[in-house]
Design an enzyme around this catalytic site. Structure first.
Site, PDB file in Angstrom:
ATOM      1  N   TYR A   1      25.836  62.300 101.636  1.00 11.17           N
ATOM      2  CA  TYR A   1      25.802  61.789 100.264  1.00 11.17           C
ATOM      3  C   TYR A   1      25.565  62.922  99.256  1.00 11.17           C
ATOM      4  O   TYR A   1      26.308  63.076  98.281  1.00 11.17           O
ATOM      5  CB  TYR A   1      24.698  60.727 100.142  1.00 11.17           C
ATOM      6  CG  TYR A   1      24.663  60.030  98.811  1.00 11.17           C
ATOM      7  CD1 TYR A   1      25.621  59.063  98.476  1.00 11.17           C
ATOM      8  CD2 TYR A   1      23.670  60.312  97.871  1.00 11.17           C
ATOM      9  CE1 TYR A   1      25.582  58.411  97.251  1.00 11.17           C
ATOM     10  CE2 TYR A   1      23.626  59.664  96.646  1.00 11.17           C
ATOM     11  CZ  TYR A   1      24.589  58.716  96.346  1.00 11.17           C
ATOM     12  OH  TYR A   1      24.561  58.080  95.122  1.00 11.17           O
TER      13      TYR A   1
ATOM     14  N   SER B   1      30.449  45.508  91.741  1.00 16.62           N
ATOM     15  CA  SER B   1      29.014  45.383  91.979  1.00 16.62           C
ATOM     16  C   SER B   1      28.253  46.470  91.223  1.00 16.62           C
ATOM     17  O   SER B   1      28.852  47.428  90.726  1.00 16.62           O
ATOM     18  CB  SER B   1      28.823  45.434  93.506  1.00 16.62           C
ATOM     19  OG  SER B   1      27.826  46.279  93.925  1.00 16.62           O
ATOM     20  N   GLY B   2      26.945  46.290  91.124  1.00 14.89           N
ATOM     21  CA  GLY B   2      26.061  47.337  90.623  1.00 14.89           C
ATOM     22  C   GLY B   2      26.461  47.932  89.279  1.00 14.89           C
ATOM     23  O   GLY B   2      26.794  47.232  88.315  1.00 14.89           O
TER      24      GLY B   2
ATOM     25  N   ILE C   1      37.648  51.435  85.507  1.00  9.70           N
ATOM     26  CA  ILE C   1      36.362  51.606  86.203  1.00  9.70           C
ATOM     27  C   ILE C   1      36.599  51.368  87.678  1.00  9.70           C
ATOM     28  O   ILE C   1      37.043  50.271  88.074  1.00  9.70           O
ATOM     29  CB  ILE C   1      35.302  50.599  85.680  1.00  9.70           C
ATOM     30  CG1 ILE C   1      35.179  50.695  84.161  1.00  9.70           C
ATOM     31  CG2 ILE C   1      33.955  50.835  86.370  1.00  9.70           C
ATOM     32  CD1 ILE C   1      34.512  49.492  83.527  1.00  9.70           C
ATOM     33  N   THR C   2      36.328  52.368  88.497  1.00  5.63           N
ATOM     34  CA  THR C   2      36.485  52.172  89.940  1.00  5.63           C
ATOM     35  C   THR C   2      35.204  51.536  90.487  1.00  5.63           C
ATOM     36  O   THR C   2      34.104  51.794  89.992  1.00  5.63           O
ATOM     37  CB  THR C   2      36.782  53.496  90.676  1.00  5.63           C
ATOM     38  OG1 THR C   2      35.629  54.349  90.612  1.00  5.63           O
ATOM     39  CG2 THR C   2      37.976  54.224  90.082  1.00  5.63           C
ATOM     40  N   GLY C   3      35.376  50.685  91.510  1.00  8.98           N
ATOM     41  CA  GLY C   3      34.204  50.030  92.115  1.00  8.98           C
ATOM     42  C   GLY C   3      33.472  49.166  91.107  1.00  8.98           C
ATOM     43  O   GLY C   3      32.262  49.295  90.928  1.00  8.98           O
ATOM     44  N   ALA C   4      34.226  48.250  90.474  1.00  8.19           N
ATOM     45  CA  ALA C   4      33.621  47.428  89.417  1.00  8.19           C
ATOM     46  C   ALA C   4      33.177  46.060  89.933  1.00  8.19           C
ATOM     47  O   ALA C   4      32.922  45.151  89.148  1.00  8.19           O
ATOM     48  CB  ALA C   4      34.609  47.282  88.259  1.00  8.19           C
TER      49      ALA C   4
HETATM   50  N1  LIG Z   1      22.144  52.987  92.996  1.00  5.73           N
HETATM   51  C1  LIG Z   1      21.611  54.206  92.786  1.00  5.73           C
HETATM   52  O1  LIG Z   1      20.388  54.417  92.857  1.00  5.73           O
HETATM   53  C2  LIG Z   1      22.522  55.366  92.479  1.00  5.73           C
HETATM   54  C3  LIG Z   1      21.946  56.620  92.190  1.00  5.73           C
HETATM   55  C4  LIG Z   1      22.767  57.689  91.897  1.00  5.73           C
HETATM   56  C5  LIG Z   1      24.135  57.507  91.881  1.00  5.73           C
HETATM   57  N2  LIG Z   1      24.688  56.293  92.175  1.00  5.73           N
HETATM   58  C6  LIG Z   1      26.149  56.178  92.174  1.00  5.73           C
HETATM   59  O2  LIG Z   1      26.561  55.096  91.380  1.00  5.73           O
HETATM   60  C7  LIG Z   1      27.851  54.656  91.809  1.00  5.73           C
HETATM   61  C8  LIG Z   1      27.861  53.141  91.906  1.00  5.73           C
HETATM   62  O3  LIG Z   1      26.987  52.739  92.944  1.00  5.73           O
HETATM   63  P1  LIG Z   1      26.041  51.461  92.873  1.00  5.73           P
HETATM   64  O4  LIG Z   1      24.665  51.945  93.025  1.00  5.73           O
HETATM   65  O5  LIG Z   1      26.403  50.613  91.719  1.00  5.73           O
HETATM   66  O6  LIG Z   1      26.424  50.760  94.266  1.00  5.73           O
HETATM   67  P2  LIG Z   1      27.148  49.404  94.654  1.00  5.73           P
HETATM   68  O7  LIG Z   1      26.503  48.253  93.981  1.00  5.73           O
HETATM   69  O8  LIG Z   1      27.214  49.401  96.140  1.00  5.73           O
HETATM   70  O9  LIG Z   1      28.600  49.591  94.055  1.00  5.73           O
HETATM   71  C9  LIG Z   1      29.529  50.457  94.637  1.00  5.73           C
HETATM   72  C10 LIG Z   1      30.920  50.037  94.203  1.00  5.73           C
HETATM   73  O10 LIG Z   1      31.842  50.934  94.840  1.00  5.73           O
HETATM   74  C11 LIG Z   1      32.816  50.156  95.502  1.00  5.73           C
HETATM   75  N3  LIG Z   1      33.404  50.853  96.634  1.00  5.73           N
HETATM   76  C12 LIG Z   1      32.812  51.303  97.762  1.00  5.73           C
HETATM   77  N4  LIG Z   1      33.740  51.830  98.593  1.00  5.73           N
HETATM   78  C13 LIG Z   1      34.935  51.686  97.976  1.00  5.73           C
HETATM   79  C14 LIG Z   1      36.261  52.004  98.329  1.00  5.73           C
HETATM   80  N5  LIG Z   1      36.575  52.542  99.507  1.00  5.73           N
HETATM   81  N6  LIG Z   1      37.260  51.733  97.455  1.00  5.73           N
HETATM   82  C15 LIG Z   1      36.983  51.133  96.263  1.00  5.73           C
HETATM   83  N7  LIG Z   1      35.744  50.781  95.884  1.00  5.73           N
HETATM   84  C16 LIG Z   1      34.740  51.058  96.732  1.00  5.73           C
HETATM   85  C17 LIG Z   1      32.081  48.894  95.931  1.00  5.73           C
HETATM   86  O11 LIG Z   1      33.015  47.891  96.244  1.00  5.73           O
HETATM   87  P3  LIG Z   1      32.642  46.595  97.146  1.00  5.73           P
HETATM   88  O12 LIG Z   1      32.008  45.598  96.213  1.00  5.73           O
HETATM   89  O13 LIG Z   1      33.981  46.155  97.651  1.00  5.73           O
HETATM   90  O14 LIG Z   1      31.719  47.062  98.220  1.00  5.73           O
HETATM   91  C18 LIG Z   1      31.277  48.616  94.674  1.00  5.73           C
HETATM   92  O15 LIG Z   1      32.064  47.987  93.706  1.00  5.73           O
HETATM   93  C19 LIG Z   1      28.112  55.360  93.136  1.00  5.73           C
HETATM   94  O16 LIG Z   1      29.004  56.436  92.928  1.00  5.73           O
HETATM   95  C20 LIG Z   1      26.753  55.873  93.539  1.00  5.73           C
HETATM   96  O17 LIG Z   1      26.810  57.011  94.367  1.00  5.73           O
HETATM   97  C21 LIG Z   1      23.911  55.217  92.469  1.00  5.73           C
END
Ligand SMILES: NC(=O)c1ccc[n+]([C@@H]2O[C@H](COP(=O)([O-])OP(=O)(O)OC[C@H]3O[C@@H](n4cnc5c(N)ncnc54)[C@H](OP(=O)(O)O)[C@@H]3O)[C@@H](O)[C@H]2O)c1
Length: 279
Positions: A164, A13-14, A8-11
């Protein structure tokens, strides 16, 4: 011992963190692919304690660096000979113009090109795994993306929703293309629209984020809820053999014309190979 391995990439947070917790609970060996390895190690420890599953590991991965993506892939492939589930979740919403280490616009670089390169590099081990699943955490924003293939496609001076939505459209085109390429292999490739999820992605002190955040928080769901469709695609027998689709709330969602534009898709793939120097 575990039966299946998930990356899982970006694990940290969120949605990614909730996905890691859920898959650990379900007995997967979970590899948390994260840029902040200290934070990830702490979270992995918590997941291990809570789930009783000792196979939760951290491997460094910065999706804004092709070098880091290549190193991750090498380390992973040296340590594991199977990859049942790859969840391309790491993503950003940039409130100002930023660049990756390789000079790509940050949103495109992390959300799309990083996903493209990582998946391509892990494909040999994925193909060696029976019925492996690739899951791209995309967004409905893809339906509004405007992708023009020219020399600036990955280095446009854009940010915010424009960047985005375009990065998410590119992710969908990649999902469809790879699914088509792998259609007889047993490996499936699908995308997820998690909905409006209350996570750190909408944090930021700029005026843009002060406008965007309340919109995204309106009727938003929890990160745990946001992780549900991705986990469903990872584990459910109901989706066996289904590939190239976008899922919302565990159901297939209709693509619009842009997502189905084959000419655009093929052009994008060509420039993507060149950009990441994938031979
Ligand atoms: N939240 C929404 O409403 C929503 C809606 C549609 C799609 N999404 C998608 O869902 C996915 C997860 O997002 P989320 O909402 O859970 O946001 P989030 O809480 O900000 O989590 C994003 C994750 O990605 C990591 N990340 C960011 N840049 C990175 C990099 N350069 N290398 C490695 N890891 C990196 C972050 O790491 P750090 O902890 O180090 O920052 C974090 O673990 C994303 O692809 C987002 O576009 C979200």
């Amino acid at each position: 011992m575990y039966e299946k391995v998930a990356v899982i990439t970006g694990a940290t947070s969120g949605i990614g963190l909730e996905t890691a917790k859920d898959l650990a609970q379900k007995g997967y060996c979970v590899v948390m692919a994260c840029r902040d390895t200290e934070k990830a190690a702490g979270l992995a420890g918590e997941i291990i304690n809570k789930s009783g599953n000792e196979y939760v590991r951290v491997l460094p991965l910065d999706m804004a660096s092709m070098q880091s993506i290549r190193s991750f892939s090498e380390s992973f492939s040296a340590q594991y000979d199977k990859l049942h589930v790859l969840i391309n979740n790491a993503g950003v919403f940039c409130d100002k113009l930023q660049k990756t280490e390789d000079g790509f616009e940050m949103t495109m670089g992390v959300n799309y090109l990083g996903t493209f390169l990582l998946t391509r590099l892990l494909l040999p081990v994925i193909m060696d795994t029976a019925e492996a699943r690739i899951i791209n955490i995309a967004s409905k924003a893809a339906l509004y993306g405007k992708l023009k293939i020219d020399e600036q496609v990955f280095s446009n001076k854009i940010y915010g929703f424009k960047a985005y939505s375009t990065s998410k459209l590119a992710q969908i085109l990649f999902t469809i293309d790879l699914a088509e390429e792998l259609k007889d292999s047993g490996v499936t490739v699908n995308a997820v629209s998690p909905g409006r999820v209350a996570t750190n992605i909408w944090n930021g002190s700029s005026l843009l984020m002060k406008i965007v955040k309340p919109i995204m928080m309106r009727n938003s769901i929890s990160a745990q809820e946001g992780a549900r469709t991705g986990v469903y695609l990872a584990v459910s027998p109901m989706v066996e053999g289904i590939t190239g689709k976008l899922f919302d709330k565990e159901k297939i969602m209709e693509y619009n014309q842009k997502c189905l534009d084959e000419g655009l898709r093929k052009e994008l793939m060509k420039v993507s190979y060149d950009a990441v120097q994938f031979l």
